[in-house]
Write a protein that holds these residues in place. Structure first.
Motif, PDB file in Angstrom:
ATOM      1  N   HIS A 184      38.177  32.524  33.233  1.00  0.00           N
ATOM      2  CA  HIS A 184      38.922  31.524  32.750  1.00  0.00           C
ATOM      3  C   HIS A 184      39.998  31.312  33.418  1.00  0.00           C
ATOM      4  O   HIS A 184      40.906  32.187  33.719  1.00  0.00           O
ATOM      5  N   PRO A 185      40.168  29.824  33.818  1.00  0.00           N
ATOM      6  CA  PRO A 185      41.446  29.578  34.370  1.00  0.00           C
ATOM      7  C   PRO A 185      42.767  29.734  33.547  1.00  0.00           C
ATOM      8  O   PRO A 185      42.577  29.384  32.316  1.00  0.00           O
ATOM      9  N   SER A 186      43.703  30.111  34.130  1.00  0.00           N
ATOM     10  CA  SER A 186      45.001  30.490  33.190  1.00  0.00           C
ATOM     11  C   SER A 186      46.304  29.730  33.977  1.00  0.00           C
ATOM     12  O   SER A 186      46.243  29.681  35.074  1.00  0.00           O
ATOM     13  N   VAL A 187      47.395  29.751  33.052  1.00  0.00           N
ATOM     14  CA  VAL A 187      48.552  29.306  33.723  1.00  0.00           C
ATOM     15  C   VAL A 187      49.541  30.168  33.213  1.00  0.00           C
ATOM     16  O   VAL A 187      49.380  30.917  32.459  1.00  0.00           O
ATOM     17  N   PRO A 188      50.731  30.471  34.076  1.00  0.00           N
ATOM     18  CA  PRO A 188      51.635  31.173  33.808  1.00  0.00           C
ATOM     19  C   PRO A 188      52.319  30.672  32.545  1.00  0.00           C
ATOM     20  O   PRO A 188      52.429  29.443  32.353  1.00  0.00           O
ATOM     21  N   PRO A 189      53.207  31.603  31.784  1.00  0.00           N
ATOM     22  CA  PRO A 189      53.829  31.199  30.561  1.00  0.00           C
ATOM     23  C   PRO A 189      55.112  30.140  30.727  1.00  0.00           C
ATOM     24  O   PRO A 189      54.809  28.983  29.941  1.00  0.00           O
ATOM     25  N   GLU A 190      55.682  29.955  31.905  1.00  0.00           N
ATOM     26  CA  GLU A 190      56.486  28.814  32.352  1.00  0.00           C
ATOM     27  C   GLU A 190      56.098  27.515  32.363  1.00  0.00           C
ATOM     28  O   GLU A 190      56.432  26.474  31.846  1.00  0.00           O
TER      29      GLU A 190
END
Length: 221
Positions: A184-190
């Motif tokens: 699954h594509p994810s993004v950093p918290p920022e």
């Protein structure tokens, strides 16, 4: 958003949100279990911590949650359900936010725009469920969505410019999700924090009680 209360301020998403808000010049009051001893599963703890706050805050962000509790992983099938694991999920992901939202009418201003967002999850959508599994987590998040929707209706009677929503942050790369990211594509918290702030910036009272994702798109219940 100038005066913001962040619940879950020490988590991966919460700490990123605090940094993003402070970079905007907002004055942030953050509460968390590790930083302040706030236990959202304990009614007395919630009452003590939130009862001590005066406000008003023009934004209340409830960024708490858990996917795996006491080593209990999301169930692959309904046959794997246990009463304790399900109760734990509801305690953290549904009852906890409800206990926080009890204080929303007092902590949000009666006049002027205010925003309240509760992190839920797309998997809490009943209409979007196509593959099954994760019963306890899904059910707890669906319950949280109902809690937000109901509270928003009540809040609108006294806070006409308030916007309260359930918010799906997307798949965020934190310790919370690292075992389940897979392909699954994810993004950093920022990045997730910035995405959510952009959504919160554009909400109107007409959208209160809704369920939205990090791009501002409405999610089916």
């Amino acid at each position: 958003m100038k005066q913001v209360l962040v619940i879950g301020a020490s988590g991966g998403i919460g700490s990123a949100m605090v940094s993003a808000l402070e970079a905007r010049g907002a004055r942030v009051t953050g509460l968390s279990r590790s930083g302040d001893g706030l236990d959202v599963t304990d009614e007395a703890s919630v009452e003590a911590h939130l009862g001590a706050l005066e406000g008003p805050f023009d934004a209340l962000l409830v960024l708490t949650g858990a996917l795996e509790i006491d080593g209990a992983e999301p169930e692959k099938t309904v046959k794997a359900i246990t009463a304790k694991a399900m109760a734990d999920q509801f305690a953290v992901n549904a009852i906890g936010p409800a206990l926080i939202l009890r204080h929303a009418p007092r902590l949000l201003p009666r006049e002027g725009r205010s925003v309240c967002a509760v992190l839920t999850a797309r998997v809490g959508s009943i209409g979007d469920n196509r593959i099954g599994g994760w019963t306890s987590y899904r059910a707890a998040k669906a319950a949280a969505n109902q809690i937000v929707h109901t509270t928003a209706i009540e809040l609108a009677r006294t806070h006409s410019e308030a916007v309260m929503i359930a918010l799906h942050p997307g798949t965020v790369a934190t310790p919370f999700t690292e075992k389940y990211l897979g392909r699954h594509p994810s993004v950093p918290p920022e990045e997730a924090a910035q995405n959510m702030l952009e959504v919160l910036d554009t909400l109107t009272p007409a959208q209160t009680g809704g369920f939205y994702d990090y791009a501002g798109k409405e999610i089916v219940w």
